[in-house]
Design a protein around this motif. Structure first.
Motif, PDB file in Angstrom:
ATOM      1  N   VAL B  75      10.425   1.404  33.411  1.00 38.83           N
ATOM      2  CA  VAL B  75      11.100   0.066  32.416  1.00 38.83           C
ATOM      3  C   VAL B  75      10.241  -0.909  32.324  1.00 38.83           C
ATOM      4  O   VAL B  75       9.425  -1.332  33.555  1.00 38.83           O
ATOM      5  N   ILE B  76       9.983  -1.123  30.984  1.00 41.37           N
ATOM      6  CA  ILE B  76       9.059  -2.408  30.851  1.00 41.37           C
ATOM      7  C   ILE B  76      10.128  -3.587  30.999  1.00 41.37           C
ATOM      8  O   ILE B  76      10.981  -3.681  30.218  1.00 41.37           O
ATOM      9  N   SER B  77       9.977  -4.460  31.915  1.00 45.08           N
ATOM     10  CA  SER B  77      11.021  -5.481  32.687  1.00 45.08           C
ATOM     11  C   SER B  77      10.470  -6.668  32.008  1.00 45.08           C
ATOM     12  O   SER B  77       9.325  -7.251  32.398  1.00 45.08           O
ATOM     13  N   GLU B  78      11.228  -7.427  31.289  1.00 44.83           N
ATOM     14  CA  GLU B  78      10.965  -8.994  31.137  1.00 44.83           C
ATOM     15  C   GLU B  78      11.212  -9.763  32.215  1.00 44.83           C
ATOM     16  O   GLU B  78      10.650 -10.748  32.551  1.00 44.83           O
ATOM     17  N   ARG B  79      12.356  -9.513  33.342  1.00 46.13           N
ATOM     18  CA  ARG B  79      12.757 -10.088  34.282  1.00 46.13           C
ATOM     19  C   ARG B  79      11.809  -9.949  35.594  1.00 46.13           C
ATOM     20  O   ARG B  79      10.850  -8.770  35.485  1.00 46.13           O
ATOM     21  N   ARG B  80      11.803 -10.729  36.504  1.00 42.75           N
ATOM     22  CA  ARG B  80      11.027 -10.579  37.779  1.00 42.75           C
ATOM     23  C   ARG B  80      11.789  -9.392  38.359  1.00 42.75           C
ATOM     24  O   ARG B  80      12.663  -9.176  38.397  1.00 42.75           O
ATOM     25  N   ILE B  81      11.095  -8.659  39.113  1.00 37.20           N
ATOM     26  CA  ILE B  81      11.562  -7.560  39.762  1.00 37.20           C
ATOM     27  C   ILE B  81      12.360  -8.100  41.151  1.00 37.20           C
ATOM     28  O   ILE B  81      11.613  -8.719  41.756  1.00 37.20           O
ATOM     29  N   LEU B  96       7.753  -1.943  34.966  1.00 36.46           N
ATOM     30  CA  LEU B  96       6.493  -2.794  34.990  1.00 36.46           C
ATOM     31  C   LEU B  96       6.674  -4.008  34.183  1.00 36.46           C
ATOM     32  O   LEU B  96       7.185  -4.035  33.276  1.00 36.46           O
ATOM     33  N   PRO B  97       6.733  -5.006  34.990  1.00 37.56           N
ATOM     34  CA  PRO B  97       6.876  -6.363  34.519  1.00 37.56           C
ATOM     35  C   PRO B  97       5.761  -7.007  33.485  1.00 37.56           C
ATOM     36  O   PRO B  97       4.676  -6.616  33.529  1.00 37.56           O
ATOM     37  N   LEU B  98       6.586  -7.406  32.432  1.00 41.42           N
ATOM     38  CA  LEU B  98       5.673  -8.306  31.481  1.00 41.42           C
ATOM     39  C   LEU B  98       4.858  -9.467  31.886  1.00 41.42           C
ATOM     40  O   LEU B  98       5.550 -10.083  32.847  1.00 41.42           O
ATOM     41  N   PRO B  99       3.959  -9.819  31.721  1.00 38.05           N
ATOM     42  CA  PRO B  99       2.786  -9.111  30.744  1.00 38.05           C
ATOM     43  C   PRO B  99       2.049  -8.030  31.628  1.00 38.05           C
ATOM     44  O   PRO B  99       1.836  -8.748  32.701  1.00 38.05           O
ATOM     45  N   PHE B 100       1.537  -7.180  31.000  1.00 34.58           N
ATOM     46  CA  PHE B 100       0.705  -6.185  31.670  1.00 34.58           C
ATOM     47  C   PHE B 100      -0.360  -5.856  30.774  1.00 34.58           C
ATOM     48  O   PHE B 100      -0.491  -5.787  29.605  1.00 34.58           O
TER      49      PHE B 100
END
Lengths: 428, 198
Positions: B75-81, B96-100
């Motif tokens: 999952v490409i995540s906008e939120r903090r994990i 995978l948190p943005l940005p990467f």
């Protein structure tokens, strides 16, 4: 939540202002009232003193019973005062029908006068009072012989001590009835002030809500903007990263693609700072119990290698099994900020303590550091970075985050510099 | 490698789809949840990459479907994990948190697919980890969490990025499973798997 605190402060400070103002005005009014009452009483006692102890004049109780002609024969009694007291020549200057020297005063004032000889003998000049018996009156007058020439005694009685020839006179007049309205005004003032404060409180509650609305809107929009900007930057940066790589794969690395990569890295750093700001503003609701001792050890000890690289001697004194209720991620961030702060500012020594004191848990960070003068006042402000080479990459949000998080938990943060050591204490 | 890339942002789909194709993968793009589910019904995929804000589908429901079908997901995540996110019933194999960077995407893909293909089961404390199926005693775990448990079972240093969040989540899951093992930081030694009772 923050706006609620602002609103509470507005109401509190406004109420305090109303209280101070009302108290000042009513204190002046009542002060003047009582002062004027004392003045009036002094005029009466002065009149009695001028007539050597009685309105009618005379050196004994019998003097009261003598008619004016008989009294005029006595050496001690001037014969002109009678007219002034009676007001036969109209109202002398400064007097009025209700004033202390009105013609009715000598009839309405309840008083007594004792004369004391040098050898200790005493004589009652006038006894024109019912509330005090003669026996008590004598001892009362005697007790005032060495007091100030004039003053209040026993609440509502005014006295005067004066000399004539080699004798000392003490006159005490009952001003209870004259003071009663003043006391009534005082009580009404106090009740009125309380009522005023209560009404002000309710009015301020309504007004402050309206006052705060624009601030709340502005605050909400600012937080939303920060969250949106942070969020809206992330995806485009990710896409730019991918496209730059695609261009490099298809056309080779160029100065332009290298420049794009550098700028993207800068913007990614900015996004991280915005993320921190967004995190500060976020009022998280994931509160649970966790082991703070364990967290502190893991975060700080995990940086032991970095402390070693910076030649900083790291000491930890962490009490075991201290658990607290809180947002785990935010508290972890607080400890990280303290550790990073030490790495930036400590010269050679850094110590971290975690102790339980009474009902509170205390985290104490101590560095041997040299803070620039005046910086203690601003280190908890946002976007403040102190002159230090290691701070060049920071946005200056760390300690501001620490303070906001701790305060949101109902805790306290304090900092001091003592004997060349910087101590930061968090009490939770 | 068959990849289903599901994202509502067309630029994201295009850029990373193309990059992954250049890496040798067979990439199918889906623009919303309905298209994603349609593809899942008709084709077989090794892995599904999902943008967290994919339109026309609830992410948790989609992850549930993927987990039931045994399909790996990122999952490409906008939120903090957060540990709370990782403790949901249906989670992805990795986040995978943005940005990467593209390399981070590649590393994540490789990690998940390697586990899927050659992952082994092992015991860590009193918990059993099935790396291939991303399970710990029947509870969903991410690839990072299985890595951490693996390192702990061998008493090696935990070098996973954002490890504190994953360790937190693992401790919550171990507690929910009524296991006695917990992950604790031992000064001078690092993270260790310890018995809560002794």
């Amino acid at each position: 939540m923050r706006m609620d605190k602002v609103r509470s402060k507005i109401v509190l400070y406004s109420l305090a202002s109303v209280f101070v103002l009302l108290t000042a005005i009513l204190a002046v009014i009542n002060g003047l009232n009582f002062t004027m009452a004392a003045d009036d009483a002094d005029k009466i006692t002065q009149t009695i003193a001028d007539r050597h102890g009685s309105f009618e004049g005379g050196t004994g109780v019998e003097g009261q019973k003598k008619n004016p002609a008989e009294r005029a024969e006595t050496k001690d009694i001037p014969d002109s005062g009678d007219k002034a007291v009676r007001g036969t020549e109209g109202h002398p200057k400064g007097m009025g029908p209700m004033g202390p020297q009105s013609p009715e005063t000598n009839k309405s004032v309840r008083y007594f006068t004792y004369m004391f000889y040098k050898d200790g003998r005493a004589k009652n000049i006038v006894y024109n009072i019912s509330a005090v018996d003669q026996y008590d009156a004598y001892y009362w007058a005697e007790s005032l012989l060495n007091e100030n020439p004039t003053g209040w005694t026993n609440g509502t009685y005014r006295y005067r001590v004066y000399k004539y020839k080699d004798r000392t006179y003490v006159t005490i007049i009952d001003q209870g009835r004259e003071l009663f309205p003043s006391y009534r005004i005082l009580v009404i003032s106090v009740i009125g002030e309380l009522a005023g404060l209560i009404i002000s409180f309710f009015v301020l509650q309504i007004i402050s809500k309206k006052l705060i609305r624009p601030l709340e809107d502005a605050d909400r929009k600012q937080r939303q903007f920060i969250a949106n900007v942070e969020s809206d930057f992330k995806l485009p940066l990710t896409i730019i990263n991918a496209n730059t790589e695609l261009i490099e794969k298809e056309n080779g690395v160029s100065d332009e693609t290298s420049s794009i990569n550098r700028q993207v890295r800068r913007m990614t750093s900015l996004v991280k700072d915005l993320r921190t700001l967004s995190f500060i503003n976020y009022e998280g609701d994931t509160v649970r119990e966790f082991d703070l001792s364990d967290m502190m050890i893991s975060v700080i000890d995990g940086r032991r290698e970095k402390f070693r690289e910076h030649n900083i001697d790291l000491t930890m004194d962490i009490e075991d099994n201290i658990t607290i209720q809180g947002d785990v991620e935010r508290i972890r961030r607080v400890i990280r900020e303290l550790a990073d702060n030490s790495l930036m500012f400590a010269k050679s020594r850094a110590k971290f303590r975690l102790v339980r004191e009474n009902e509170r848990v205390k985290i104490i960070q101590t560095n041997d550091t040299q803070l620039p003068a005046g910086s203690l006042d601003i280190i908890f402000d946002r976007f403040v970075t102190l002159d230090n080479a290691d701070t060049s990459d920071t946005a200056g949000l760390g300690l501001s985050f620490v303070k906001d998080t701790v305060k949101a938990m109902g805790g306290r943060v304090g900092a001091e510099v003592k004997d060349g050591e910087f101590n930061l204490t968090i009490a939770l | 490698m068959e990849i289903l890339f599901a994202a509502s942002d067309r630029d994201l789909l295009h850029s990373y789809g193309r990059l992954l194709q250049l890496d040798g993968a067979d990439v199918t793009s889906a623009f919303d949840g309905i298209q994603t589910l349609t593809y899942l019904e008709s084709q077989r995929f090794d892995i599904v990459i999902i943008e967290e804000t994919l339109h026309r589908v609830e992410l948790k429901a989609l992850l549930g479907i993927l987990n039931n079908k045994g399909i790996s997901s990122i999952v490409i995540s906008e939120r903090r994990i957060s540990s709370e996110m990782l403790c949901e019933r249906d989670i992805a194999c990795s986040y995978l948190p943005l940005p990467f960077l593209p390399d981070e995407m590649r590393a994540c893909l490789k990690s998940v697919l390697d586990k899927k293909q050659s992952g082994k089961s092992f015991a860590a404390g009193d918990a059993n980890i099935d790396t291939k199926r991303f399970l710990m005693d029947g509870v969903r775990v991410t690839g990072e969490e299985t890595d951490i448990m693996g390192l702990l079972s061998r008493e090696e240093p935990v070098t996973v990025k954002n490890k504190s969040v994953y360790i937190d989540a693992l401790n919550i899951k171990l507690s929910r499973l009524n296991k006695t093992s917990r992950i604790k930081y031992i000064s001078g030694k690092g993270y260790r798997l310890v018995n809560e009772n002794g």
